[in-house]
Design a protein around this motif. Structure first.
Motif, mmCIF file in Angstrom:
data_model
loop_
_atom_site.group_PDB
_atom_site.id
_atom_site.type_symbol
_atom_site.label_atom_id
_atom_site.label_comp_id
_atom_site.label_asym_id
_atom_site.label_seq_id
_atom_site.Cartn_x
_atom_site.Cartn_y
_atom_site.Cartn_z
ATOM 1 N N ILE A 195 0.848 -1.194 0.000
ATOM 2 C CA ILE A 195 0.000 0.000 0.000
ATOM 3 C C ILE A 195 0.882 1.242 0.000
ATOM 4 O O ILE A 195 2.004 1.240 0.494
ATOM 5 C CB ILE A 195 -0.991 0.025 1.192
ATOM 6 C CG1 ILE A 195 -0.261 0.253 2.520
ATOM 7 C CG2 ILE A 195 -1.813 -1.245 1.239
ATOM 8 C CD1 ILE A 195 -1.216 0.478 3.678
ATOM 9 N N HIS A 198 -2.779 0.417 -4.078
ATOM 10 C CA HIS A 198 -2.757 -0.919 -3.488
ATOM 11 C C HIS A 198 -2.391 -1.969 -4.522
ATOM 12 O O HIS A 198 -2.901 -1.961 -5.642
ATOM 13 C CB HIS A 198 -4.155 -1.222 -2.931
ATOM 14 C CG HIS A 198 -4.247 -2.455 -2.082
ATOM 15 N ND1 HIS A 198 -4.560 -3.687 -2.598
ATOM 16 C CD2 HIS A 198 -4.107 -2.641 -0.745
ATOM 17 C CE1 HIS A 198 -4.599 -4.585 -1.609
ATOM 18 N NE2 HIS A 198 -4.328 -3.970 -0.482
ATOM 19 N N ARG A 227 -2.703 -6.105 -4.462
ATOM 20 C CA ARG A 227 -3.414 -7.052 -3.609
ATOM 21 C C ARG A 227 -2.950 -8.487 -3.821
ATOM 22 O O ARG A 227 -2.688 -8.910 -4.949
ATOM 23 C CB ARG A 227 -4.917 -6.968 -3.902
ATOM 24 C CG ARG A 227 -5.786 -7.897 -3.048
ATOM 25 C CD ARG A 227 -7.261 -7.631 -3.281
ATOM 26 N NE ARG A 227 -8.094 -8.390 -2.365
ATOM 27 C CZ ARG A 227 -8.928 -9.374 -2.739
ATOM 28 N NH1 ARG A 227 -9.049 -9.711 -4.003
ATOM 29 N NH2 ARG A 227 -9.654 -10.024 -1.844
ATOM 30 N N HIS A 280 -8.695 -3.405 -4.415
ATOM 31 C CA HIS A 280 -8.664 -2.176 -3.611
ATOM 32 C C HIS A 280 -8.335 -0.990 -4.522
ATOM 33 O O HIS A 280 -7.704 -1.181 -5.561
ATOM 34 C CB HIS A 280 -7.587 -2.279 -2.531
ATOM 35 C CG HIS A 280 -7.914 -3.244 -1.427
ATOM 36 N ND1 HIS A 280 -7.599 -3.014 -0.107
ATOM 37 C CD2 HIS A 280 -8.515 -4.456 -1.445
ATOM 38 C CE1 HIS A 280 -7.979 -4.041 0.631
ATOM 39 N NE2 HIS A 280 -8.527 -4.933 -0.168
ATOM 40 N N ASN A 310 -3.772 -3.702 4.205
ATOM 41 C CA ASN A 310 -2.846 -4.824 4.153
ATOM 42 C C ASN A 310 -2.949 -5.571 5.470
ATOM 43 O O ASN A 310 -2.727 -4.981 6.523
ATOM 44 C CB ASN A 310 -1.420 -4.293 3.931
ATOM 45 C CG ASN A 310 -0.371 -5.390 3.920
ATOM 46 O OD1 ASN A 310 -0.690 -6.564 3.874
ATOM 47 N ND2 ASN A 310 0.884 -4.986 3.980
ATOM 48 N N VAL A 333 -7.301 1.567 1.621
ATOM 49 C CA VAL A 333 -6.510 0.415 1.202
ATOM 50 C C VAL A 333 -6.023 -0.267 2.464
ATOM 51 O O VAL A 333 -5.727 0.390 3.470
ATOM 52 C CB VAL A 333 -5.330 0.813 0.289
ATOM 53 C CG1 VAL A 333 -5.840 1.266 -1.066
ATOM 54 C CG2 VAL A 333 -4.464 1.907 0.917
#
Length: 457
Positions: free
Chosen positions: A9, A77, A79, A93, A107, A105
């Motif tokens: 992110i 982001h 993912r 995201h 994580n 966003v």
């Protein structure tokens, strides 16, 4: 010990220029980590502009022109899915609230997202994705509607979350600030004459700032165009911390300071296992139920996954008194093809969920009406789509520069199968609830013990 993270992110707040190209560039620096979707969001003229999709970042950029989003503030982001199949755009995201006034966003892994989601739906919130992360956007929306500003809303939302997170958020309600926070999952801050930044990895900040500030677990940061401040999530009291120099090259930062990627993979195994221990309990119980009900259980795998099956077989036999048959996928049909029937369960274990031999073995078992279960690291893979039930090992994205991820695969899969064995043992009355709880406590110590062993070498 901190979580290494399941995604990348980034966020920035600029004095001048467009944020989207900078976010895009930061995300591109992390493509040495495999990913299944990418996206970014900016605030422009009281509107959140979102560009995201499933696929590699270059594919998403080709379809949606990530650089085209307008605005001087934004978040991005990369993912690696733990909840919600990555093949759907809505699961990428950033995630938004009901009114598209908040974008986040995230994580990490939210352990109690199902309870939070049910509560929010009962209050009238409408969810678009199958991700755990979306609950954060709706919790912030709820808090803002109750009169809190964006930093307070994020803090109050995170107090309700169990699990790991590095999260960044923007809102049309306060378009001049970006807020971010962390618990276990990595997050750091950077600043220059032109901007302030937050990032999950140092590589994203190389050549943008000469100094960084590590955000600690339980802390929140407010990024303005020309300043940043850190506060404790619990009571919003200010935190003062001196920055440290960022003197790594891009390649050194990608390796987290290790001399090569293979050594990084070896040393990072313990932190990936933190998320492996955050599996949803109901899925472990459901898999245990399937295994307990059938007459015969086959563990089907290849490579290091087969080694995990061998290790797990001892646990199932000695603890749960359940006989299992570990078998190489390439030998399954020849050795057991005629024995498989409606009273059999095949637990297929594959890191990618796309192994040809494993899929062939599963297809044979399906044809003979066996129950198909699976354990994999890739949600949305072929194996997950053809299984009656699957569990994600949650061991993080593959490193594209090395095949050393097989070490991480073995430790994660062994840990998941051990958790399932505990469930079967308790279900069969071979373990009391108290004994099972004690064993679970012991499992939670494994990442720490593994880290101590690695550090001692």
């Amino acid at each position: 010990m901190e979580d290494f993270g399941l995604a990348g992110i980034f966020g920035c707040n600029l004095r001048n220029g467009e944020a989207a190209p900078i976010i895009h560039d930061a995300l591109k620096r992390m493509t040495h980590l495999d990913h299944d979707s990418a996206g970014l969001a900016t605030v422009y003229h009281n509107e959140i502009q979102v560009r995201k999709d499933a696929g590699k970042i270059d594919e998403v950029h080709e379809r949606h022109n990530l650089n085209g989003a307008r605005g001087q503030i934004g978040i991005g982001h990369l993912r690696w899915a733990t909840h919600g199949a990555p093949v759907y755009q809505v699961n990428a995201h950033p995630q938004l609230d009901c009114h598209k006034s908040v974008a986040i966003v995230h994580n990490g892994v939210i352990e109690n997202y199902e309870e939070l989601k049910a509560e929010l739906i009962a209050k009238g919130h409408e969810f678009r994705s199958k991700t755990d992360s979306e609950v954060i956007a709706h919790l912030i929306e709820e808090a803002i509607e109750n009169g809190l500003d964006l930093p307070e809303a994020l803090a109050e939302s995170l107090k309700r979350i169990k699990g790991s997170y590095a999260v960044a958020a923007i809102s049309t309600k306060e378009p001049e600030i970006l807020v971010c926070a962390r618990n276990e999952s990595p997050l750091m801050l950077g600043f220059s004459e032109d901007a302030t930044y937050c990032a999950s990895h140092r590589a994203m900040l190389v050549n943008r700032t000469e100094k960084i500030i590590e955000l600690w677990s339980g802390e929140l940061a407010i990024l303005r165009k020309d300043s940043l401040e850190i506060r404790k999530i619990q009571d919003m009291t200010p935190v003062k911390r001196e920055p440290t120099p960022l003197k790594l090259t891009l390649e050194e930062a990608r390796r987290e300071g290790y001399p090569h990627y293979t050594l990084m993979e070896i040393c990072k195994q313990p932190v990936y296992l933190i998320n492996t221990l955050r599996l949803q309990q109901k899925y472990l119980e459901l898999m245990a139920t399937f295994l307990d009900k059938v007459g015969e259980v086959f563990f089907v795998a290849s490579g290091s996954s087969y080694n995990a099956c061998l290790a797990a077989s001892y646990t199932f036999t000695n603890l749960a008194y359940l006989a299992t048959h570990p078998v190489l996928a390439s030998e399954f049909v020849e050795r057991y093809g005629d024995a498989v029937d409606i009273n059999s369960a095949v637990l297929a274990i594959s890191e990618t969920g796309e192994d040809r031999d494993i899929l062939a073995a599963v297809d044979h078992a399906r044809f003979r009406a066996a129950t198909i279960l699976s354990l994999t690291n890739v949600i949305g893979s072929t194996l997950t789509r053809i299984s009656r039930l699957y569990v994600s090992q949650q061991s993080g994205p593959f490193l594209t520069q090395t095949k050393a991820g097989s070490m991480r695969t073995f430790t994660a899969q062994t840990l998941v199968l051990t958790q399932v064995a505990f469930q079967v043992a308790e279900m069969r009355g071979k373990l009391s609830h108290t004994e099972a709880e004690e064993l679970q406590k012991g499992l939670k110590q494994i990442p720490k013990l593994m880290a101590e062993i690695i550090e001692g070498q």
